[in-house]
Motif scaffolding. Structure first.
Motif, PDB file in Angstrom:
ATOM      1  N   ARG A 187       0.814  -1.218   0.000  1.00  0.00           N
ATOM      2  CA  ARG A 187       0.000   0.000   0.000  1.00  0.00           C
ATOM      3  C   ARG A 187       0.840   1.258   0.000  1.00  0.00           C
ATOM      4  O   ARG A 187       0.547   2.226  -0.710  1.00  0.00           O
ATOM      5  CB  ARG A 187      -0.934   0.017   1.239  1.00  0.00           C
ATOM      6  CG  ARG A 187      -1.790   1.281   1.339  1.00  0.00           C
ATOM      7  CD  ARG A 187      -2.737   1.371   0.168  1.00  0.00           C
ATOM      8  NE  ARG A 187      -3.520   2.603   0.146  1.00  0.00           N
ATOM      9  CZ  ARG A 187      -3.197   3.698  -0.526  1.00  0.00           C
ATOM     10  NH1 ARG A 187      -2.059   3.734  -1.234  1.00  0.00           N
ATOM     11  NH2 ARG A 187      -3.973   4.758  -0.507  1.00  0.00           N
TER      12      ARG A 187
ATOM     13  N   ASN B 192       1.942   1.312  -3.808  1.00  0.00           N
ATOM     14  CA  ASN B 192       0.743   2.114  -4.048  1.00  0.00           C
ATOM     15  C   ASN B 192      -0.380   1.309  -4.706  1.00  0.00           C
ATOM     16  O   ASN B 192      -1.094   1.802  -5.582  1.00  0.00           O
ATOM     17  CB  ASN B 192       1.077   3.339  -4.905  1.00  0.00           C
ATOM     18  CG  ASN B 192       0.070   4.473  -4.714  1.00  0.00           C
ATOM     19  OD1 ASN B 192      -0.564   4.573  -3.676  1.00  0.00           O
ATOM     20  ND2 ASN B 192      -0.079   5.309  -5.719  1.00  0.00           N
TER      21      ASN B 192
ATOM     22  N   ARG C 186      -3.777  -0.020  -3.961  1.00  0.00           N
ATOM     23  CA  ARG C 186      -4.826   0.184  -2.971  1.00  0.00           C
ATOM     24  C   ARG C 186      -5.682  -1.065  -2.756  1.00  0.00           C
ATOM     25  O   ARG C 186      -5.792  -1.589  -1.653  1.00  0.00           O
ATOM     26  CB  ARG C 186      -5.729   1.335  -3.376  1.00  0.00           C
ATOM     27  CG  ARG C 186      -5.091   2.715  -3.379  1.00  0.00           C
ATOM     28  CD  ARG C 186      -6.103   3.784  -3.743  1.00  0.00           C
ATOM     29  NE  ARG C 186      -7.235   3.794  -2.842  1.00  0.00           N
ATOM     30  CZ  ARG C 186      -8.480   3.448  -3.181  1.00  0.00           C
ATOM     31  NH1 ARG C 186      -8.742   3.061  -4.415  1.00  0.00           N
ATOM     32  NH2 ARG C 186      -9.455   3.494  -2.308  1.00  0.00           N
TER      33      ARG C 186
ATOM     34  N   ARG D  72      -6.296   6.496   2.800  1.00  0.00           N
ATOM     35  CA  ARG D  72      -7.170   7.516   2.229  1.00  0.00           C
ATOM     36  C   ARG D  72      -8.516   7.393   2.915  1.00  0.00           C
ATOM     37  O   ARG D  72      -8.927   6.301   3.314  1.00  0.00           O
ATOM     38  CB  ARG D  72      -7.292   7.321   0.710  1.00  0.00           C
ATOM     39  CG  ARG D  72      -7.626   8.562  -0.054  1.00  0.00           C
ATOM     40  CD  ARG D  72      -7.518   8.344  -1.552  1.00  0.00           C
ATOM     41  NE  ARG D  72      -8.606   7.525  -2.065  1.00  0.00           N
ATOM     42  CZ  ARG D  72      -8.728   7.182  -3.355  1.00  0.00           C
ATOM     43  NH1 ARG D  72      -7.805   7.561  -4.224  1.00  0.00           N
ATOM     44  NH2 ARG D  72      -9.749   6.446  -3.760  1.00  0.00           N
TER      45      ARG D  72
ATOM     46  N   GLU E   8     -11.034   4.591   2.365  1.00  0.00           N
ATOM     47  CA  GLU E   8     -10.597   3.206   2.468  1.00  0.00           C
ATOM     48  C   GLU E   8     -11.141   2.450   3.682  1.00  0.00           C
ATOM     49  O   GLU E   8     -11.355   1.233   3.577  1.00  0.00           O
ATOM     50  CB  GLU E   8      -9.070   3.135   2.385  1.00  0.00           C
ATOM     51  CG  GLU E   8      -8.591   3.518   0.989  1.00  0.00           C
ATOM     52  CD  GLU E   8      -7.088   3.657   0.860  1.00  0.00           C
ATOM     53  OE1 GLU E   8      -6.367   3.454   1.863  1.00  0.00           O
ATOM     54  OE2 GLU E   8      -6.629   3.986  -0.253  1.00  0.00           O
TER      55      GLU E   8
END
Length: 497
Positions: A75, A79, A81, A111, A114
């Motif tokens: 994550r 990156n 998600r 974020r 999420e």
């Protein structure tokens, strides 16, 4: 004749001889290549997602600390998600251990939408019984991520699990009084009991004021300095588009651009051109896009710059995007000696895009990464292959984008062995950028003498591979290229986390 009791060698989907990876290697490769819920040429979305979930659970039972590090890295560095959120949920399902589970869940939620994404997946996959470590991990993230702008951006009736639902299910304690007021307001919104906005929530008050204006008055805001008012009210470019109920003019974009983040600017270059944003404003945007520090902070995948380059109608962005792409590839090493780089341009590479929201294919990704590696290397031969193979000519000092745009084609099947036989000439290493779905009767790595490293950069994450005793990476991040020098120094399982 034996009918059942015979040795069966694994096969690729194309019928080529393959090797079965161990759990860690298969999980790592699939994780960094996996856009959850998306179909590939050889696997349905459900097949991939089920395989991914099972691999996470198996790895969690066998080595929970390793799996925890993988998910945090996935994550926060790679990156990815969706894959990291699904992975954390399956980690928690397989191991209900308070400390580590709470830490893993919190680490993948970066974020404000999420926590809701995580709960939506959990409720669908595992039901309404939510373990305490999961609740606490989500609560840690909520305290860190929920603020007024997050509520305005991410909380809507279109979401199955809203912020109020997250608060109801996890019961986090607010950090300060304003966040307590925000939590109460989010719960009221969820249950349709919204009254007066709490006094502590100044951004919501400013947004409420703008929304109360009649439509005919709203464009008058842009006759003066609108940027400060938009920022105070947490107005994103998406919300302004709905608020104005019409197209965004050059004046509107000019006011919005200072409030926009890096990714928002990158994805709107076409809109800036179509609205007629001035060259002066465009130059400011271009300088920000090209800034290496901003590129690094944005954590955009290199493919996004290629996508923006293709989408932007004018040339005033080209140099900035080229610089940004080069900055995003900063970790690609300059390899010494002679390197053979093979780029797969077979049909399956063109079938699947890098994500459902992108028009760029895995063939695009392969061309981009292969070209970047070849241009950085001391002495490289760059070859595109499919049913046949052809050298891609490179000139000293060239940039990646023009090469990718002008010199790659569609080559049909996947004759990896043929390409190696045609072009391997005592190179110091071989790099193959592919989905590994060759169609040969032997392993492609058998063509290259033992002792010569063969690095496969797999962009699909399929179960079976085409090399044995060599190295395989995956996904769209360039980070693993930096492992090549480490591996050549003898650190065979130097995971990037």
């Amino acid at each position: 004749m034996a009918k059942f009791n015979v040795l069966r060698r694994p096969k690729t989907h194309e019928g080529g001889v393959a090797v079965k990876r161990d759990v860690k290697r298969e999980l790592f490769l699939l994780a960094v290549a996996n856009m959850v819920g998306e179909q590939t040429f050889y696997e349905t979305a459900d097949e991939r997602d089920n395989r991914f979930a099972q691999l996470v659970r198996s790895a969690t039972v066998a080595d929970p600390e390793w799996t925890a590090r993988l998910l945090g890295w996935l994550r926060n560095t790679a990156n990815m998600r969706s894959a990291s959120i699904v992975g954390a949920a399956e980690f928690a399902y397989a191991r209900n251990e308070p400390g580590l589970t709470r830490q893993v869940v919190n680490s993948v939620l970066q974020r404000a939408d999420e926590p809701g994404e995580f709960l939506s997946y959990w409720l669908t996959a595992h039901g309404r019984a939510i373990p305490k470590p999961v609740k606490r991990g989500i609560g840690d993230a909520v305290r860190r991520l929920y603020d007024e702008r997050a509520l305005l951006k991410w909380d809507s009736e279109a979401r199955g699990v809203r912020m109020g639902d997250v608060l109801n299910l996890t019961h986090p304690k607010p950090v300060e009084s304003w966040q307590g007021a925000l939590f109460a307001h989010a719960l009221d919104r969820r249950h349709g009991n919204v009254g007066e906005i709490p006094a502590d929530l100044s951004v919501l008050h400013a947004r409420d004021e703008l929304m109360s204006w009649p439509v005919e008055r709203r464009r008058e805001l842009f006759t003066g300095d609108a940027t400060a008012a938009l920022k105070l009210a947490g107005m994103t470019w998406e919300s302004v588009a709905g608020w104005l109920q019409g197209p965004l003019s050059a004046e509107v974009w000019t006011a919005l651009i200072p409030t926009m983040g890096y990714m928002a600017r990158l994805r709107n270059l076409r809109n800036f051109d179509q609205a007629g944003v001035s060259d002066e404003v465009a130059a400011t945007v271009a300088a920000q896009l090209a800034d290496p520090e901003q590129v690094s902070r944005s954590r955009q995948l290199p493919m996004r710059f290629l996508s923006a380059f293709r989408a932007a109608p004018s040339l005033r962005w080209a140099w900035a995007l080229e610089q940004a792409l080069n900055a995003s590839l900063a970790t690609v090493p300059s390899l010494p000696g002679r390197t053979l780089v093979l780029v797969d341009r077979s049909g399956s590479m063109f079938y699947s895009t890098v994500s459902a929201r992108s028009d760029l294919t895995r063939a695009d990704a392969a061309a981009l990464f292969g070209t970047a590696l070849a241009l950085r290397a001391a002495n490289a031969d760059l070859v595109q292959f499919g049913s046949t193979a052809r050298r891609v000519e490179l000139r000293a000092g060239e940039s990646v984008l023009p090469v990718v745009r002008d010199r790659f084609a569609d080559f049909g099947g996947t004759n990896t062995i043929g390409a190696l036989k045609q072009f391997y000439r005592r190179h110091d290493r071989v790099v193959i950028v592919t989905d590994e779905q060759h169609n040969g009767s032997s392993l492609p790595s058998s063509v290259v003498p033992k002792g010569v490293p063969v690095y496969t950069w797999n962009l699909a994450g399929y179960e079976f591979g085409h090399t044995e005793g060599r190295y395989t990476f995956g996904g769209l991040s360039d980070a693993a290229f930096g492992m090549v020098p480490l591996l050549e120094a003898g650190e065979r399982e130097a995971w990037p986390f």
